[in-house]
Design a protein around this motif. Structure first.
Motif, PDB file in Angstrom:
ATOM      1  N   LEU A 264      64.116-102.927 -56.893  1.00  0.00           N
ATOM      2  CA  LEU A 264      64.901-103.591 -55.854  1.00  0.00           C
ATOM      3  C   LEU A 264      64.834-102.726 -54.597  1.00  0.00           C
ATOM      4  O   LEU A 264      65.796-102.114 -54.153  1.00  0.00           O
ATOM      5  CB  LEU A 264      66.344-103.808 -56.305  1.00  0.00           C
ATOM      6  CG  LEU A 264      66.520-104.831 -57.435  1.00  0.00           C
ATOM      7  CD1 LEU A 264      67.982-105.109 -57.690  1.00  0.00           C
ATOM      8  CD2 LEU A 264      65.798-106.131 -57.128  1.00  0.00           C
ATOM      9  N   ALA A 265      63.639-102.687 -54.059  1.00  0.00           N
ATOM     10  CA  ALA A 265      63.326-101.871 -52.879  1.00  0.00           C
ATOM     11  C   ALA A 265      62.102-102.470 -52.207  1.00  0.00           C
ATOM     12  O   ALA A 265      61.366-103.254 -52.810  1.00  0.00           O
ATOM     13  CB  ALA A 265      63.053-100.423 -53.296  1.00  0.00           C
ATOM     14  N   GLU A 266      61.878-102.092 -50.973  1.00  0.00           N
ATOM     15  CA  GLU A 266      60.764-102.661 -50.225  1.00  0.00           C
ATOM     16  C   GLU A 266      59.409-102.252 -50.792  1.00  0.00           C
ATOM     17  O   GLU A 266      58.417-102.964 -50.611  1.00  0.00           O
ATOM     18  CB  GLU A 266      60.875-102.269 -48.756  1.00  0.00           C
ATOM     19  CG  GLU A 266      62.082-102.923 -48.074  1.00  0.00           C
ATOM     20  CD  GLU A 266      62.239-102.503 -46.633  1.00  0.00           C
ATOM     21  OE1 GLU A 266      62.451-103.395 -45.783  1.00  0.00           O
ATOM     22  OE2 GLU A 266      62.146-101.285 -46.338  1.00  0.00           O
ATOM     23  N   TYR A 267      59.362-101.105 -51.480  1.00  0.00           N
ATOM     24  CA  TYR A 267      58.150-100.662 -52.158  1.00  0.00           C
ATOM     25  C   TYR A 267      58.516-100.170 -53.553  1.00  0.00           C
ATOM     26  O   TYR A 267      59.605 -99.623 -53.768  1.00  0.00           O
ATOM     27  CB  TYR A 267      57.466 -99.524 -51.396  1.00  0.00           C
ATOM     28  CG  TYR A 267      56.837 -99.947 -50.093  1.00  0.00           C
ATOM     29  CD1 TYR A 267      55.503-100.363 -50.039  1.00  0.00           C
ATOM     30  CD2 TYR A 267      57.576 -99.933 -48.915  1.00  0.00           C
ATOM     31  CE1 TYR A 267      54.929-100.750 -48.836  1.00  0.00           C
ATOM     32  CE2 TYR A 267      57.004-100.325 -47.710  1.00  0.00           C
ATOM     33  CZ  TYR A 267      55.682-100.733 -47.678  1.00  0.00           C
ATOM     34  OH  TYR A 267      55.117-101.129 -46.492  1.00  0.00           O
ATOM     35  N   ALA A 268      57.586-100.368 -54.490  1.00  0.00           N
ATOM     36  CA  ALA A 268      57.801 -99.915 -55.864  1.00  0.00           C
ATOM     37  C   ALA A 268      56.544 -99.219 -56.364  1.00  0.00           C
ATOM     38  O   ALA A 268      55.427 -99.544 -55.947  1.00  0.00           O
ATOM     39  CB  ALA A 268      58.144-101.097 -56.771  1.00  0.00           C
ATOM     40  N   VAL A 269      56.736 -98.274 -57.279  1.00  0.00           N
ATOM     41  CA  VAL A 269      55.620 -97.535 -57.877  1.00  0.00           C
ATOM     42  C   VAL A 269      55.431 -98.004 -59.310  1.00  0.00           C
ATOM     43  O   VAL A 269      56.385 -98.180 -60.061  1.00  0.00           O
ATOM     44  CB  VAL A 269      55.898 -96.021 -57.875  1.00  0.00           C
ATOM     45  CG1 VAL A 269      54.838 -95.277 -58.680  1.00  0.00           C
ATOM     46  CG2 VAL A 269      55.928 -95.483 -56.459  1.00  0.00           C
ATOM     47  N   SER A 270      54.163 -98.188 -59.686  1.00  0.00           N
ATOM     48  CA  SER A 270      53.850 -98.505 -61.076  1.00  0.00           C
ATOM     49  C   SER A 270      52.607 -97.758 -61.510  1.00  0.00           C
ATOM     50  O   SER A 270      51.665 -97.585 -60.725  1.00  0.00           O
ATOM     51  CB  SER A 270      53.621-100.009 -61.259  1.00  0.00           C
ATOM     52  OG  SER A 270      53.252-100.312 -62.604  1.00  0.00           O
ATOM     53  N   ASP A 271      52.594 -97.308 -62.772  1.00  0.00           N
ATOM     54  CA  ASP A 271      51.354 -96.800 -63.350  1.00  0.00           C
ATOM     55  C   ASP A 271      50.340 -97.931 -63.344  1.00  0.00           C
ATOM     56  O   ASP A 271      50.665 -99.088 -63.631  1.00  0.00           O
ATOM     57  CB  ASP A 271      51.589 -96.321 -64.785  1.00  0.00           C
ATOM     58  CG  ASP A 271      52.478 -95.089 -64.848  1.00  0.00           C
ATOM     59  OD1 ASP A 271      52.489 -94.315 -63.873  1.00  0.00           O
ATOM     60  OD2 ASP A 271      53.145 -94.896 -65.872  1.00  0.00           O
ATOM     61  N   ALA A 272      49.103 -97.620 -63.046  1.00  0.00           N
ATOM     62  CA  ALA A 272      48.076 -98.655 -62.912  1.00  0.00           C
ATOM     63  C   ALA A 272      47.878 -99.446 -64.198  1.00  0.00           C
ATOM     64  O   ALA A 272      47.607-100.651 -64.154  1.00  0.00           O
ATOM     65  CB  ALA A 272      46.756 -98.018 -62.477  1.00  0.00           C
ATOM     66  N   ASP A 273      48.021 -98.785 -65.357  1.00  0.00           N
ATOM     67  CA  ASP A 273      47.777 -99.500 -66.612  1.00  0.00           C
ATOM     68  C   ASP A 273      48.934-100.390 -67.030  1.00  0.00           C
ATOM     69  O   ASP A 273      48.885-101.013 -68.093  1.00  0.00           O
ATOM     70  CB  ASP A 273      47.400 -98.531 -67.737  1.00  0.00           C
ATOM     71  CG  ASP A 273      48.445 -97.471 -68.004  1.00  0.00           C
ATOM     72  OD1 ASP A 273      49.496 -97.467 -67.321  1.00  0.00           O
ATOM     73  OD2 ASP A 273      48.224 -96.637 -68.903  1.00  0.00           O
ATOM     74  N   HIS A 274      49.975-100.478 -66.210  1.00  0.00           N
ATOM     75  CA  HIS A 274      51.073-101.412 -66.455  1.00  0.00           C
ATOM     76  C   HIS A 274      51.005-102.620 -65.517  1.00  0.00           C
ATOM     77  O   HIS A 274      51.882-103.476 -65.560  1.00  0.00           O
ATOM     78  CB  HIS A 274      52.424-100.710 -66.270  1.00  0.00           C
ATOM     79  CG  HIS A 274      52.644 -99.597 -67.246  1.00  0.00           C
ATOM     80  ND1 HIS A 274      53.542 -98.572 -67.016  1.00  0.00           N
ATOM     81  CD2 HIS A 274      52.090 -99.344 -68.457  1.00  0.00           C
ATOM     82  CE1 HIS A 274      53.527 -97.734 -68.039  1.00  0.00           C
ATOM     83  NE2 HIS A 274      52.652 -98.190 -68.923  1.00  0.00           N
ATOM     84  N   ILE A 275      49.966-102.674 -64.693  1.00  0.00           N
ATOM     85  CA  ILE A 275      49.852-103.690 -63.654  1.00  0.00           C
ATOM     86  C   ILE A 275      48.837-104.763 -64.050  1.00  0.00           C
ATOM     87  O   ILE A 275      47.798-104.462 -64.650  1.00  0.00           O
ATOM     88  CB  ILE A 275      49.426-103.043 -62.321  1.00  0.00           C
ATOM     89  CG1 ILE A 275      50.568-102.186 -61.764  1.00  0.00           C
ATOM     90  CG2 ILE A 275      49.011-104.095 -61.292  1.00  0.00           C
ATOM     91  CD1 ILE A 275      50.186-101.416 -60.527  1.00  0.00           C
ATOM     92  N   VAL A 276      49.152-106.000 -63.706  1.00  0.00           N
ATOM     93  CA  VAL A 276      48.244-107.128 -63.933  1.00  0.00           C
ATOM     94  C   VAL A 276      48.154-107.924 -62.623  1.00  0.00           C
ATOM     95  O   VAL A 276      49.150-108.061 -61.906  1.00  0.00           O
ATOM     96  CB  VAL A 276      48.759-108.041 -65.071  1.00  0.00           C
ATOM     97  CG1 VAL A 276      47.904-109.296 -65.204  1.00  0.00           C
ATOM     98  CG2 VAL A 276      48.784-107.275 -66.388  1.00  0.00           C
TER      99      VAL A 276
END
Length: 335
Positions: free
Chosen positions: A100-112
């Motif tokens: 709940l922010a203008e930018y978020a961080v994710s590990d690449a292997d959790h992204i689709v």
């Protein structure tokens, strides 16, 4: 950047505040996502009120939110297969909670990559509940075609996904819901609907293979009354089982206390020679991709209760806490 932050342990109205915080920095294996939509889940307010302090204590202020859909803004040097501008969605790992922010961080292997047939709001509604249903029904319960599964609270964010996933596996699906939501759960595939306002599910189902307990309390122990001998009960709200307490790395003393607390459930499982497991959902890009394929094929369709603007996020949480949402509550950052 602007973010909704938890300022202390407490309730939604006293412990959440908008703050200006630094834009997150990413590592070589991470991606920075410009948030277009996020969804909220019961785990968010449970963490806020301190239910998880025994497992992990927060340092305040702390971000809130775990589901995100948006556009890739920055890419770590080791990340392959993604480009700036790609539309993506993710269930971020716990250390990076704060979608709940203008930018978020994710590990690449959790992204689709976001399917083209889904809006950002729809994509944001999927990750946490989708992965929970997947890991509960496929990984743990190993639900098979032709088996019978009871899914509690079928009209909620988790229930609406679980019903559709179970149907995609070829299972017979029974669910509990209130009178107002009977048509909804029938529409998304439930074979048997028990209106808890007029019926007692314990009188309506028996010899089921699997119970997916989304409510906890007495529902957890009572699940063993409706499964057949050797059945499986999987819970997201019941007592922690021994394997889960080990996976959490809890001390021997804490594990002992939790084992005492779970005695009623453990005894019921032993009497039915049944499996009992608590679902401790983990972010998983491969599973999220498999779920995305089901949405692309319209095998599962998103069920969204309401969409709130980012500035109205506290109002959204107040709605979530009431526990009456039909499907997911989503936060929009763009429109």
């Amino acid at each position: 950047m602007k973010a909704l932050m938890m300022t202390q342990y407490g309730d939604v109205n006293t412990s959440l505040a908008f703050q200006t915080v630094a834009k997150p920095q990413i590592s070589n294996n991470q991606v920075l996502i410009k948030t277009h939509a996020a969804s909220i889940n019961p785990i968010d307010y449970k963490v806020l009120r301190g239910d998880m302090k025994a497992f992990s204590k927060l340092t305040f202020p702390a971000g809130i939110g775990r589901d995100v859909s948006g556009v890739v803004a920055e890419i770590g040097s080791n990340v392959k297969g993604l480009a700036i501008g790609d539309e993506v969605f993710s269930r971020v790992a716990e250390p990076y909670a704060g979608t709940l922010a203008e930018y978020a961080v994710s590990d690449a292997d959790h992204i689709v990559k976001k399917p083209n047939n889904l809006s950002h709001e729809e994509a944001a509604s999927i990750p946490l509940v989708g992965l929970t249903a997947y890991q509960a029904l496929i990984d743990i319960a190993k639900l098979q075609s032709g088996e019978k599964v009871l899914i509690h609270a079928g009209s909620g964010g988790l229930g609406t996904v679980a019903i559709q996933l179970a149907k995609s596996l070829g299972a017979f699906v029974a669910t509990t819901t209130s009178t107002a939501n009977v048509d909804l759960v029938k529409r998304i595939g439930a074979d048997q609907v028990i209106d808890y306002k007029t019926e007692n599910y314990l009188n309506e189902v028996k010899d089921f293979d699997v119970v997916f307990d989304t409510l906890g309390g007495n529902y957890t122990a009572d699940a063993f009354k409706v499964i057949k001998m050797g059945g499986r009960v999987v819970s997201v709200s019941g007592e922690l089982d021994g394997q889960t307490t080990k996976n959490l790395g809890l001390s021997f003393f804490i594990r002992g206390l939790l084992a005492l607390k779970a005695r009623k459930v453990t005894k019921a499982a032993e009497q039915k020679k049944a499996l009992y497991r608590f679902v401790l959902m983990s972010p998983n890009g491969q599973q999220l991709s498999a779920l995305a394929d089901l949405y692309v094929a319209n095998t599962i369709t998103p069920v969204i209760d309401s969409v709130y603007k980012f500035d109205n996020s506290v109002e959204a949480f107040n709605s979530l806490v009431k526990g009456r949402a039909k499907g997911k509550i989503v936060i929009n950052f763009v429109d």
